[in-house]
Write a protein that holds these residues in place. Structure first.
Motif, PDB file in Angstrom:
ATOM      1  N   ARG A 219       0.830  -1.209   0.000  1.00 22.35           N
ATOM      2  CA  ARG A 219       0.000   0.000   0.000  1.00 22.35           C
ATOM      3  C   ARG A 219       0.861   1.254   0.000  1.00 22.35           C
ATOM      4  NH1 ARG A 219      -0.920   3.453   3.623  1.00 22.35           N
ATOM      5  NH2 ARG A 219      -0.052   2.162   5.298  1.00 22.35           N
ATOM      6  N   VAL A 220       1.917   1.248   0.804  1.00 28.52           N
ATOM      7  CA  VAL A 220       2.825   2.403   0.859  1.00 28.52           C
ATOM      8  C   VAL A 220       3.466   2.645  -0.509  1.00 28.52           C
ATOM      9  CG1 VAL A 220       4.962   3.305   1.867  1.00 28.52           C
ATOM     10  CG2 VAL A 220       3.273   2.161   3.331  1.00 28.52           C
ATOM     11  N   LEU A 221       3.866   1.570  -1.161  1.00 33.40           N
ATOM     12  CA  LEU A 221       4.477   1.718  -2.487  1.00 33.40           C
ATOM     13  C   LEU A 221       3.474   2.336  -3.463  1.00 33.40           C
ATOM     14  CD1 LEU A 221       7.091   1.014  -4.131  1.00 33.40           C
ATOM     15  CD2 LEU A 221       5.882  -1.025  -4.892  1.00 33.40           C
ATOM     16  N   ASP A 222       2.249   1.854  -3.442  1.00 30.17           N
ATOM     17  CA  ASP A 222       1.214   2.403  -4.323  1.00 30.17           C
ATOM     18  C   ASP A 222       0.973   3.890  -4.061  1.00 30.17           C
ATOM     19  OD1 ASP A 222       0.618   0.103  -5.781  1.00 30.17           O
ATOM     20  OD2 ASP A 222      -0.888  -0.593  -4.338  1.00 30.17           O
ATOM     21  N   GLU A 223       0.964   4.266  -2.796  1.00 29.35           N
ATOM     22  CA  GLU A 223       0.608   5.634  -2.424  1.00 29.35           C
ATOM     23  C   GLU A 223       1.754   6.630  -2.561  1.00 29.35           C
ATOM     24  OE1 GLU A 223      -0.990   5.538   1.509  1.00 29.35           O
ATOM     25  OE2 GLU A 223      -2.760   4.361   0.942  1.00 29.35           O
ATOM     26  N   GLU A 224       2.971   6.183  -2.307  1.00 31.19           N
ATOM     27  CA  GLU A 224       4.090   7.130  -2.232  1.00 31.19           C
ATOM     28  C   GLU A 224       5.043   7.108  -3.419  1.00 31.19           C
ATOM     29  OE1 GLU A 224       4.019   9.360  -0.033  1.00 31.19           O
ATOM     30  OE2 GLU A 224       2.458   8.475   1.230  1.00 31.19           O
ATOM     31  N   ILE A 225       5.173   5.982  -4.086  1.00 23.14           N
ATOM     32  CA  ILE A 225       6.136   5.882  -5.183  1.00 23.14           C
ATOM     33  C   ILE A 225       5.369   5.856  -6.500  1.00 23.14           C
ATOM     34  CG2 ILE A 225       8.123   4.651  -6.120  1.00 23.14           C
ATOM     35  CD1 ILE A 225       8.529   5.804  -3.286  1.00 23.14           C
ATOM     36  N   LYS A 226       5.059   7.046  -7.007  1.00 23.72           N
ATOM     37  CA  LYS A 226       4.248   7.193  -8.220  1.00 23.72           C
ATOM     38  C   LYS A 226       5.096   7.250  -9.489  1.00 23.72           C
ATOM     39  CE  LYS A 226       0.275   7.854  -5.961  1.00 23.72           C
ATOM     40  NZ  LYS A 226      -0.877   6.935  -6.070  1.00 23.72           N
ATOM     41  N   SER A 227       6.392   7.553  -9.324  1.00 23.59           N
ATOM     42  CA  SER A 227       7.297   7.635 -10.473  1.00 23.59           C
ATOM     43  C   SER A 227       8.726   7.505  -9.984  1.00 23.59           C
ATOM     44  CB  SER A 227       7.121   8.967 -11.212  1.00 23.59           C
ATOM     45  OG  SER A 227       7.689  10.025 -10.449  1.00 23.59           O
ATOM     46  N   SER A 228       9.667   7.432 -10.911  1.00 20.39           N
ATOM     47  CA  SER A 228      11.079   7.323 -10.529  1.00 20.39           C
ATOM     48  C   SER A 228      11.558   8.573  -9.795  1.00 20.39           C
ATOM     49  CB  SER A 228      11.943   7.077 -11.764  1.00 20.39           C
ATOM     50  OG  SER A 228      11.843   8.161 -12.677  1.00 20.39           O
ATOM     51  N   LYS A 229      10.874   9.686  -9.989  1.00 17.97           N
ATOM     52  CA  LYS A 229      11.261  10.935  -9.296  1.00 17.97           C
ATOM     53  C   LYS A 229      11.096  10.792  -7.786  1.00 17.97           C
ATOM     54  CE  LYS A 229      10.302  14.115 -13.109  1.00 17.97           C
ATOM     55  NZ  LYS A 229       9.515  15.286 -13.570  1.00 17.97           N
ATOM     56  N   ASP A 230      10.115  10.005  -7.355  1.00 15.45           N
ATOM     57  CA  ASP A 230       9.931   9.778  -5.921  1.00 15.45           C
ATOM     58  C   ASP A 230      11.094   8.978  -5.346  1.00 15.45           C
ATOM     59  OD1 ASP A 230       7.490  11.151  -5.819  1.00 15.45           O
ATOM     60  OD2 ASP A 230       6.375   9.361  -6.430  1.00 15.45           O
ATOM     61  N   LEU A 231      11.655   8.085  -6.149  1.00 15.68           N
ATOM     62  CA  LEU A 231      12.836   7.342  -5.705  1.00 15.68           C
ATOM     63  C   LEU A 231      14.070   8.229  -5.729  1.00 15.68           C
ATOM     64  CD1 LEU A 231      12.285   3.880  -7.452  1.00 15.68           C
ATOM     65  CD2 LEU A 231      11.815   4.506  -5.080  1.00 15.68           C
ATOM     66  N   ASP A 232      14.137   9.136  -6.706  1.00 10.15           N
ATOM     67  CA  ASP A 232      15.248  10.091  -6.748  1.00 10.15           C
ATOM     68  C   ASP A 232      15.309  10.909  -5.462  1.00 10.15           C
ATOM     69  OD1 ASP A 232      16.257   9.473  -9.282  1.00 10.15           O
ATOM     70  OD2 ASP A 232      14.805  10.777 -10.281  1.00 10.15           O
TER      71      ASP A 232
END
Length: 434
Positions: free
Chosen positions: A381-394
């Protein structure tokens, strides 16, 4: 090679020793580096391997020397080839092996190294030579499937041209994913075009073609020279002798040889691995730590099942296939092998490392949900909500939460270290500050 070692003798020796250098002498003369772009390095490795193979009853000594920390890289590579070749020479029953790899933007690595092509690896010719060497004098029949993944730089056309001019052209089958699409049925039906694939679609198509051609087992690897295919026997041995339908190459095994630039990731890589292992607990709890190794074997029976209805068609297909085996309760074997990273033309560099990780994480989540295996739903659920694109990982890759500081990599994935809720709060904080 014998003349070289004979010339090094400083005192009288027995006739046998004049003709046959010892293991320690071969260690001493081995080179400390290995360049994937240099044809001379490939040739020298074969010479060293053949010299080791010529030594009777030396397998244990070769292995012991290869395990020593200061042993030259070339010798370590040769030791893997020796083990592989020794098994290959014991095979007495015919079998058909398919070797599949995908191509996208591989024009440089397919061509030889030159002044205008410094990263050239002559990869197709090198693979053909490696497979021919490994199988020489054995009843193993093989075909190399080179699959163009919709490459805009005509990797498939280049591979076909190279194959047409090679003595082993009958062992090569160049496939084009674009020509198989669109289709209304089968594993590739969800793809409108080759543009919808990111490696996985091409590997699936290659596997489908190999199955249709009657292969007994399929091995997949990468388009570059990072994995010497002379190591073929390392995968075939547990498949044939121990009846494992799935054999996974493992670069993180203590006996593996790994040359890889880990510095391409920031310190936040620990966070990504923590997330990955919580989501993919069904895989990582089985001590499978190297899911992305491009050196795996699938027996035709399980292969037909895992490609029948793929979860993903991207770089995360490795875990989807492994999960297919896990869901079927199939035992597997992990084997150490040698891997030298072909960093200069790496896809993760070309598209951005966080783009690759975004695909891996979301693909893994999609696969565990489809296979119905146990997973940490809260982390999903956290991945779905917070990591919407590679920019969030950046935004998080160059940061590390205190909870994971100093934590051994082997312990990552334990939610007691840092829960999904705490991780979500930390990710929100870093995204806001980015």
């Amino acid at each position: 090679i014998n003349a070289e070692y004979m010339g090094r003798e400083s005192q009288p020796s027995s006739p046998r020793r004049l003709l046959m250098p010892s293991v320690s002498e071969l260690v001493a003369s081995s080179r400390p580096k290995f360049d994937l772009t240099e044809a001379a390095d490939q040739a020298n490795l074969y010479k060293l391997t053949e010299a080791l193979l010529a030594l009777p009853d030396a397998s244990e000594e070769i292995h012991a020397e290869a395990m020593k920390e200061g042993t030259p890289l070339e010798f370590k590579l040769a030791a893997k080839l020796v083990k592989s070749r020794r098994y290959m020479q014991t095979i007495d029953k015919p079998c058909k092996i398919a070797v599949v790899f995908a191509m996208w933007g591989e024009d440089s690595r397919l061509h030889p190294k030159s002044a205008s092509n410094p990263n050239g690896e002559d990869a197709l010719r090198v693979k053909l030579e490696q497979l021919a060497w490994a199988t020489k004098g054995t009843p193993v029949e093989w075909t190399l499937y080179c699959v163009d993944d919709g490459c805009p730089r005509n990797s498939g056309g280049i591979a076909q041209e190279i194959a047409n001019g090679h003595a082993l052209k009958d062992r090569v089958k160049v496939c084009f994913l674009a020509k198989a699409l669109p289709t209304s049925e089968g594993p590739l039906a969800p793809l409108a075009s080759a543009d919808d694939s990111r490696k996985g679609g091409a590997i699936i198509y290659g596997a489908m073609t190999a199955l249709a051609d009657g292969c007994d087992a399929c091995i997949y690897t990468d388009a570059d020279n990072s994995v010497h295919l002379g190591q073929l026997g390392l995968l075939l041995e547990p498949w044939q002798k121990e009846n494992f339908q799935v054999v996974l190459g493992n670069r993180k095994h203590p006996e593996a040889v790994l040359v890889k630039v880990e510095g391409r990731w920031g310190i936040g890589i620990k966070v990504l691995r923590h997330m990955q292992r919580m989501i993919g607990n069904a895989v990582y709890s089985l001590d499978i730590k190297d899911t992305q190794a491009a050196f795996k074997l699938y027996d035709k029976n399980i292969l037909a099942k895992v490609v029948e209805k793929p979860s993903v068609y991207d770089f995360s297909f490795d875990t989807d296939w492994i999960l297919g085996a896990v869901a079927a309760n199939l035992p597997f074997k992990q084997v150490p092998f040698a891997f030298i990273d072909s960093e200069a033309e790496s896809a993760s560099i070309a598209q951005g490392p966080m783009s690759t990780w975004y695909i891996l994480l979301h693909g893994l989540l999609k696969a565990v949900r489809r296979h119905g295996v146990p997973t940490n739903e809260e982390m999903g659920r956290v991945l779905d909500e917070e990591i919407k694109s590679s920019k969030d990982l950046d935004a998080i890759i160059n940061h590390l939460p205190k909870q994971l500081e100093g934590v051994d990599d082997k312990l990552l994935g334990d939610s007691a270290l840092m829960s999904p809720a705490d991780l979500q709060a930390w990710i929100k904080e870093k995204k806001a500050a980015a």
